[in-house]
Design a protein around this motif. Structure first.
Motif, PDB file in Angstrom:
ATOM      1  N   GLY A  64       0.741  -1.271   0.184  1.00  0.00           N
ATOM      2  CA  GLY A  64       0.101  -0.022  -0.133  1.00  0.00           C
ATOM      3  C   GLY A  64       0.919   1.413   0.007  1.00  0.00           C
ATOM      4  N   ALA A  65       2.109   1.228  -0.210  1.00  0.00           N
ATOM      5  CA  ALA A  65       3.002   2.272  -0.275  1.00  0.00           C
ATOM      6  C   ALA A  65       4.091   2.444  -1.536  1.00  0.00           C
ATOM      7  N   VAL A  66       3.944   3.373  -2.168  1.00  0.00           N
ATOM      8  CA  VAL A  66       4.723   3.679  -3.443  1.00  0.00           C
ATOM      9  C   VAL A  66       5.377   5.040  -3.358  1.00  0.00           C
ATOM     10  N   ALA A  67       6.479   5.067  -3.998  1.00  0.00           N
ATOM     11  CA  ALA A  67       7.273   6.477  -4.110  1.00  0.00           C
ATOM     12  C   ALA A  67       7.298   6.698  -5.917  1.00  0.00           C
ATOM     13  N   VAL A  68       7.245   8.104  -6.200  1.00  0.00           N
ATOM     14  CA  VAL A  68       7.349   8.548  -7.555  1.00  0.00           C
ATOM     15  C   VAL A  68       8.319   9.453  -7.676  1.00  0.00           C
ATOM     16  N   HIS A  69       9.414   9.176  -8.317  1.00  0.00           N
ATOM     17  CA  HIS A  69      10.559   9.828  -8.485  1.00  0.00           C
ATOM     18  C   HIS A  69      10.686  10.476  -9.913  1.00  0.00           C
ATOM     19  N   HIS A 110      19.353   9.944  -5.990  1.00  0.00           N
ATOM     20  CA  HIS A 110      19.753  10.860  -6.956  1.00  0.00           C
ATOM     21  C   HIS A 110      18.429  11.641  -7.818  1.00  0.00           C
ATOM     22  N   ALA A 111      17.526  11.363  -7.075  1.00  0.00           N
ATOM     23  CA  ALA A 111      16.320  11.933  -8.004  1.00  0.00           C
ATOM     24  C   ALA A 111      16.184  13.390  -7.390  1.00  0.00           C
ATOM     25  N   PRO A 112      16.006  14.235  -8.307  1.00  0.00           N
ATOM     26  CA  PRO A 112      15.900  15.714  -7.812  1.00  0.00           C
ATOM     27  C   PRO A 112      14.475  15.972  -6.833  1.00  0.00           C
ATOM     28  N   ALA A 113      13.496  15.091  -7.184  1.00  0.00           N
ATOM     29  CA  ALA A 113      12.356  15.397  -6.600  1.00  0.00           C
ATOM     30  C   ALA A 113      11.624  13.970  -6.325  1.00  0.00           C
ATOM     31  N   TYR A 114      10.802  13.452  -5.234  1.00  0.00           N
ATOM     32  CA  TYR A 114       9.898  12.593  -5.311  1.00  0.00           C
ATOM     33  C   TYR A 114       8.901  12.800  -4.346  1.00  0.00           C
ATOM     34  N   LEU A 115       7.861  11.769  -4.549  1.00  0.00           N
ATOM     35  CA  LEU A 115       6.531  11.903  -3.854  1.00  0.00           C
ATOM     36  C   LEU A 115       6.477  10.573  -3.315  1.00  0.00           C
ATOM     37  N   SER A 138       3.980  12.430   1.461  1.00  0.00           N
ATOM     38  CA  SER A 138       5.378  13.128   1.714  1.00  0.00           C
ATOM     39  C   SER A 138       5.819  13.276   0.409  1.00  0.00           C
ATOM     40  N   ALA A 139       6.790  14.271   0.481  1.00  0.00           N
ATOM     41  CA  ALA A 139       7.439  14.901  -0.960  1.00  0.00           C
ATOM     42  C   ALA A 139       8.501  15.687  -0.497  1.00  0.00           C
ATOM     43  N   GLU A 140       9.361  15.546  -1.512  1.00  0.00           N
ATOM     44  CA  GLU A 140      10.634  16.319  -1.239  1.00  0.00           C
ATOM     45  C   GLU A 140      11.054  16.896  -2.558  1.00  0.00           C
ATOM     46  N   CYS A 141      11.478  18.123  -2.817  1.00  0.00           N
ATOM     47  CA  CYS A 141      12.148  18.854  -4.132  1.00  0.00           C
ATOM     48  C   CYS A 141      13.340  19.113  -3.671  1.00  0.00           C
ATOM     49  N   ARG A 142      14.468  18.407  -4.008  1.00  0.00           N
ATOM     50  CA  ARG A 142      15.716  18.763  -3.703  1.00  0.00           C
ATOM     51  C   ARG A 142      16.324  19.535  -4.497  1.00  0.00           C
ATOM     52  N   GLU A 143      16.110  19.674  -5.806  1.00  0.00           N
ATOM     53  CA  GLU A 143      16.580  20.651  -6.650  1.00  0.00           C
ATOM     54  C   GLU A 143      15.559  20.675  -7.933  1.00  0.00           C
ATOM     55  N   GLN A 144      15.271  22.112  -8.107  1.00  0.00           N
ATOM     56  CA  GLN A 144      14.280  22.462  -9.124  1.00  0.00           C
ATOM     57  C   GLN A 144      14.904  22.264 -10.510  1.00  0.00           C
ATOM     58  N   VAL A 145      14.907  21.466 -11.142  1.00  0.00           N
ATOM     59  CA  VAL A 145      15.513  21.306 -12.581  1.00  0.00           C
ATOM     60  C   VAL A 145      14.429  20.979 -13.564  1.00  0.00           C
ATOM     61  N   PRO A 146      14.677  21.311 -14.945  1.00  0.00           N
ATOM     62  CA  PRO A 146      13.806  20.817 -16.001  1.00  0.00           C
ATOM     63  C   PRO A 146      13.566  19.082 -15.850  1.00  0.00           C
ATOM     64  N   PRO A 147      12.683  18.778 -15.883  1.00  0.00           N
ATOM     65  CA  PRO A 147      12.289  17.287 -15.731  1.00  0.00           C
ATOM     66  C   PRO A 147      12.465  16.524 -16.998  1.00  0.00           C
ATOM     67  N   LEU A 148      12.868  15.208 -16.950  1.00  0.00           N
ATOM     68  CA  LEU A 148      12.648  14.221 -18.198  1.00  0.00           C
ATOM     69  C   LEU A 148      11.315  13.992 -18.630  1.00  0.00           C
TER      70      LEU A 148
ATOM     71  N   LYS B   7       4.248  20.990  -3.054  1.00  0.00           N
ATOM     72  CA  LYS B   7       3.658  21.983  -4.294  1.00  0.00           C
ATOM     73  C   LYS B   7       4.863  21.869  -5.394  1.00  0.00           C
ATOM     74  N   LYS B   8       6.175  21.978  -4.977  1.00  0.00           N
ATOM     75  CA  LYS B   8       7.356  22.271  -5.948  1.00  0.00           C
ATOM     76  C   LYS B   8       7.625  20.790  -6.474  1.00  0.00           C
ATOM     77  N   ALA B   9       7.200  19.631  -5.775  1.00  0.00           N
ATOM     78  CA  ALA B   9       7.677  18.459  -6.436  1.00  0.00           C
ATOM     79  C   ALA B   9       6.450  18.075  -7.578  1.00  0.00           C
ATOM     80  N   LEU B  10       5.154  18.488  -7.230  1.00  0.00           N
ATOM     81  CA  LEU B  10       3.951  17.862  -8.163  1.00  0.00           C
ATOM     82  C   LEU B  10       4.225  18.979  -9.191  1.00  0.00           C
ATOM     83  N   ARG B  11       4.704  20.272  -9.068  1.00  0.00           N
ATOM     84  CA  ARG B  11       4.513  20.871 -10.424  1.00  0.00           C
ATOM     85  C   ARG B  11       5.923  20.699 -11.077  1.00  0.00           C
TER      86      ARG B  11
END
Lengths: 159, 159
Positions: A64-69, A110-115, A138-148, B7-11
């Motif tokens: 029941g748990a998952v992360a999206v990088h 090494h992912a710049p952001a994940y949920l 939960s979520a973290e944005c480590r670095e705001q970069v253009p996404p793939l 918000k940053k991660a989702l965006r």
């Protein structure tokens, strides 16, 4: 409907490339996926279409748990690693270092952001992918970069 | 979880900009949407998160038919037209010429590609958008152009 028209039209849709991870006990699952989108602001929901025969689907269904990088535009090689079957050893998860997160899902360093999400609903049996709806806990944005994105990559998945 | 991180991660997720249309009897609905993705190859399914208070949602729920138009990268102005409430008159649908398609959904003449779908399932009550799963029953790619994405636009929808 000509299959060629359908394929061309569906391939004009825009998607990102993500690495989805999950763990159930000792079993790990990780896969590059692209059919993912936010689905609600409040609560924050994400919907994803996931192959039922994948390790990551087996793990998320059980745990029941998952992360999206989210990957950066320069991280094609990281996306490519998760096309392969899941392998955990001293080198990490398919060679990528990771750690535990807020849920049981492994978080890639090494992912710049994940949920991280809790699975709210799984719709199975409609097509060749299961629809997974998750609430972001939960979520973290480590670095705001253009996404793939799929468009930036040498790959296609759609049609 | 800090709301700002979420918000940053989702965006950082990647989405296209689409115009979704539907008709139920004399009522028309059309709206620019972005939370859309393919969800299955066989049968070809698309999933979309749609605001329940929109005209297009009312029409697709009643009629079971919907069209999703892909816009070209240069068609920001067309996307902008469908932020406004739906208006049908001699000038078309929000000023855009249209015609009837394979289903009851109106097809916009100036979209480079579109899909028409039959609504298979609606998931309501999970969040502030309904999840609509549609089976693609018709599609046309008129011109293969780079599609309009949220990242290319001045707008954001996510977080």
């Amino acid at each position: 409907m000509p299959a060629e028209s359908r394929k061309k039209a569906l391939r004009m849709m825009s998607n990102g490339l993500y690495v989805m991870t999950s763990r159930s006990g000792d079993r790990y699952g990780a896969a590059t996926v692209t059919w993912v989108s936010q689905a609600s602001f409040r609560p924050p929901l994400v919907m994803a279409a996931v192959r039922q025969d994948s390790n990551v689907f087996a793990c998320l269904r059980e745990s029941g748990a998952v992360a999206v990088h989210i990957l950066g535009r320069e991280q094609q090689e990281m996306a490519r690693r998760f096309f392969a079957p899941t392998l955990v050893n001293g080198d990490g998860l398919n060679g990528e270092p990771f750690h535990g997160g807020a849920t049981t899902a492994p978080i890639l360093d090494h992912a710049p952001a994940y949920l991280e999400g809790r699975v709210l609903r799984i719709l199975d049996g409609l097509g060749d992918h299961a629809l997974v709806i998750l609430e972001v806990v939960s979520a973290e944005c480590r670095e705001q970069v253009p996404p793939l994105t799929v468009a930036d990559s040498p790959w296609e998945y759609g049609g």
